[in-house]
Enzyme design. Structure first.
Site, PDB file in Angstrom:
ATOM      1  N   LYS A  18       1.726   2.800   3.789  1.00 52.43           N
ATOM      2  CA  LYS A  18       1.816   2.828   2.327  1.00 52.43           C
ATOM      3  C   LYS A  18       1.181   4.107   1.773  1.00 52.43           C
ATOM      4  O   LYS A  18       0.373   4.740   2.443  1.00 52.43           O
ATOM      5  CB  LYS A  18       1.071   1.627   1.739  1.00 52.43           C
ATOM      6  N   ARG A  62       7.307 -11.441   5.581  1.00 52.25           N
ATOM      7  CA  ARG A  62       8.425 -12.329   5.930  1.00 52.25           C
ATOM      8  C   ARG A  62       8.457 -12.599   7.426  1.00 52.25           C
ATOM      9  O   ARG A  62       8.945 -13.631   7.862  1.00 52.25           O
ATOM     10  CB  ARG A  62       9.735 -11.710   5.428  1.00 52.25           C
TER      11      ARG A  62
HETATM   12  N1  BES Z   1       2.423  -6.900   0.552  1.00 54.89           N
HETATM   13  C1  BES Z   1       3.581  -6.200   0.153  1.00 54.89           C
HETATM   14  C2  BES Z   1       4.125  -6.639  -1.207  1.00 54.89           C
HETATM   15  C3  BES Z   1       3.250  -6.428  -2.411  1.00 54.89           C
HETATM   16  C4  BES Z   1       3.506  -5.412  -3.304  1.00 54.89           C
HETATM   17  C5  BES Z   1       2.208  -7.298  -2.700  1.00 54.89           C
HETATM   18  C6  BES Z   1       2.732  -5.249  -4.416  1.00 54.89           C
HETATM   19  C7  BES Z   1       1.418  -7.144  -3.820  1.00 54.89           C
HETATM   20  C8  BES Z   1       1.682  -6.125  -4.685  1.00 54.89           C
HETATM   21  C9  BES Z   1       4.679  -6.383   1.200  1.00 54.89           C
HETATM   22  O1  BES Z   1       4.270  -6.620   2.488  1.00 54.89           O
HETATM   23  C10 BES Z   1       5.467  -5.119   1.219  1.00 54.89           C
HETATM   24  O2  BES Z   1       4.906  -4.119   1.564  1.00 54.89           O
HETATM   25  N2  BES Z   1       6.727  -5.194   0.833  1.00 54.89           N
HETATM   26  C11 BES Z   1       7.567  -4.054   0.779  1.00 54.89           C
HETATM   27  C12 BES Z   1       8.893  -4.426   1.369  1.00 54.89           C
HETATM   28  C13 BES Z   1       9.821  -3.263   1.605  1.00 54.89           C
HETATM   29  C14 BES Z   1       9.322  -2.421   2.745  1.00 54.89           C
HETATM   30  C15 BES Z   1      11.192  -3.818   1.931  1.00 54.89           C
HETATM   31  C16 BES Z   1       7.746  -3.668  -0.690  1.00 54.89           C
HETATM   32  O3  BES Z   1       7.845  -4.547  -1.527  1.00 54.89           O
HETATM   33  O4  BES Z   1       7.738  -2.475  -0.967  1.00 54.89           O
HETATM   34 ZN    ZN Z   2       3.900  -4.813   3.597  1.00 53.11          ZN
END
Ligand code: BES
Ligand code: ZN
Ligand code: ZN
Length: 494
Positions: free
Chosen positions: A268, A342
């Site tokens: 990230k 997921r």
């Molecule tokens: N933990 C994150 C989602 C999230 C985003 C939680 C903001 C709380 C606040 C999740 O694991 C994630 O990183 N999702 C990605 C998915 C993408 C790679 C398809 C996302 O939402 O960017």
């Molecule tokens: Zn994630």
């Protein structure tokens, strides 16, 4: 918090302040209680227009200390339009002021309102007051300022007892969930989380904790893959409450427990990394809810299932384009290591489906940034394969003032998860990301009535909002308790 009651306004105990409600009736300020001397003490403030009884307005008056040194006026806006939610907001404002002034005891005269029962009024009032008492002070070296310790209410003892039991259980659940999220990720590791869960054992709650070896035997390869890059071993936590041992009905709640989400090798950026200790907010809410179910002794069977691991980066991290065979036997191409939630839920859901014979499954997860983009920080996304379950959850959320909004489980996007090398991949495209994430989960629940709550928006706030503090909010704990309470009589009747 100590709660007590008194039978009439003149008999109120001496406290730091007496809180009295006012509203607007056709533009005129009216008291929502009967007591001449208290009304009288507000007259000057009203005449000088320093108090206009609008929603959430609070004013402190310093009077001749006949009974107490202060009288606090609270405004509720238009009388006919006062709701439980507006009571929460107004009494939250009272509570915030009490904290600022370090007032530790109050007497409270609940408003008389034609449209709400005495119980509902008291619920709104107490919830608001309690919501204002939370603050995360675990890492502060100087002790906290004095906080509200005693509330005396002008209500019948029976009413106070029932409402207080619920509000107190709910508040303890919220605090537990919030503290777990707010603490350092290196303290609330998978093991650290389980240590906290162990402290809940008793009063009918049972806790089972499983380690990586057990998961290998269970073929939970997705959870093992996500946790591969982390120092901390994963854990699989199960907490059980059998409140209706003679009935087969059982609700299973599954909570996403990523103790920190770096994104993995698909790392990230600086900004989104910052809040990722919140990625176990689903797990924390789940634990809070089952604690409340125990405290309220609900006559239903509830099992909490919580997969816990860290999504870290290291030389052993799982990698983009890896193909991993899930517990269900479905092979998954890892298109993005940041779509880890997921994956761990998939193995957990498959375990629940096969081993626990649930009547319904509800999973709670900070799953997608897309849900946050769609609904913002006030509303969680609700997806379900069963209309009745979705409706019950939505109704519960409305009563709790802890919002859910239903989103489509649109099967037309299923092909976005098709893979060239495996049975499916773990992400689709950016657009509709909350939906494709849910379609991925659906592959693992079979035909069981199921709802998925994506709490990525409301779980954790960068700034305080309404009665929610900065940081962890505890969403959707209040909705879930409300839902399970409503379910209770139906289960026993069967
Ligand atoms: N933990 C994150 C989602 C999230 C985003 C939680 C903001 C709380 C606040 C999740 O694991 C994630 O990183 N999702 C990605 C998915 C993408 C790679 C398809 C996302 O939402 O960017
Ligand atoms: Zn994630
Ligand atoms: Zn995540």
């Amino acid at each position: 918090m100590q709660l007590s009651c008194f039978s009439s306004i003149e008999k109120r105990p001496t406290t730091g302040a007496c809180v009295v409600p006012f509203a607007l009736d056709k533009g005129v300020i009216v008291p929502l209680f009967e007591d001449e001397s208290l009304v009288h003490s507000a007259l000057h403030a009203i005449a000088s227009k320093d108090f206009s009884a609008k929603e959430k307005e609070v004013l402190v008056l310093y009077t001749d200390p006949v009974v107490e040194p202060r009288i606090i006026l609270v405004g509720l806006g238009e009388k006919q339009k006062v709701t439980v939610e507006k009571l929460r907001e107004a009494y939250y404002a009272v509570s915030a002021l009490l904290s600022k002034k370090e007032i530790v005891s109050i007497s409270c005269i609940p408003p008389f309102l034609e449209q709400l029962t005495e119980r509902l009024v008291l619920r709104g009032v107490l919830e608001g007051l309690f919501l204002g008492t939370y603050s995360f002070s675990y890492y502060k070296t100087t002790p906290l300022k004095n906080r509200l310790e005693h509330i005396a209410c002008c209500v019948l003892p029976g009413v106070l007892h029932d409402v207080a039991k619920k509000v107190q259980a709910q508040n303890n659940a919220l605090s537990l969930a919030r503290d777990l999220v707010n603490k350092n990720a290196d303290e609330i590791t998978p093991q650290g989380f389980c240590e906290v869960a162990k402290t809940l054992v008793g009063g009918g709650l049972e806790v089972d904790i499983y380690d990586a070896t057990w998961m290998k035997n269970e073929k939970m390869n997705l959870i093992l893959a996500v946790s591969q890059g982390a120092e901390w071993e994963p854990r699989f936590l199960i907490v059980r409450w059998e409140g209706a041992p003679k009935h087969t009905d059982k609700t299973v709640i599954v909570g996403k427990g990523i103790t920190f989400d770096t994104g993995g090798l698909n790392l990230k950026g600086t900004d989104s990394l910052k809040t990722m200790k919140c990625d176990m907010a689903g797990a924390a809410a789940t634990l809070g809810v089952i604690q409340a179910v125990r405290d309220l002794e609900l006559p239903i069977n509830v099992t909490a299932v919580i997969p816990l691991c860290e999504n870290s980066i290291g030389s052993r991290s799982y990698k983009p384009e890896d193909v991993i065979v899930s517990r269900a036997g479905i092979s998954v191409e890892i298109a993005n290591t940041d779509a880890e939630g997921r994956l761990i839920l998939a193995d957990a859901l498959d375990y629940v489906r096969e081993k626990l014979q649930p009547s319904r499954i509800i999973d709670i997860a900070t799953l997608t940034g897309a849900a946050e983009v769609a609904l913002g920080s006030d509303i969680s996304a609700l997806f379900s394969n069963t209309d009745a379950l979705a409706y019950q959850l939505q109704q519960a959320s409305q009563r709790a003032g802890d919002n859910l909004w239903r989103m489509p489980l649109y099967s037309g996007y299923s092909s976005l998860l098709d893979s060239d090398v495996a049975d499916c991949k773990n992400v689709g495209i950016r657009a509709g990301g909350a939906i494709t994430a849910t379609l991925f989960l659906q592959k693992f629940v079979g035909d069981i009535p199921w709802a998925h709550l994506d709490i990525a928006g409301p779980a954790f706030l960068k700034e305080a909002r309404g009665y929610y503090p900065k940081g962890a909010t505890g969403a959707p704990v209040r909705t879930m308790i409300e839902f399970l309470e409503e379910l209770s009589p139906k289960v026993v009747e069967e």
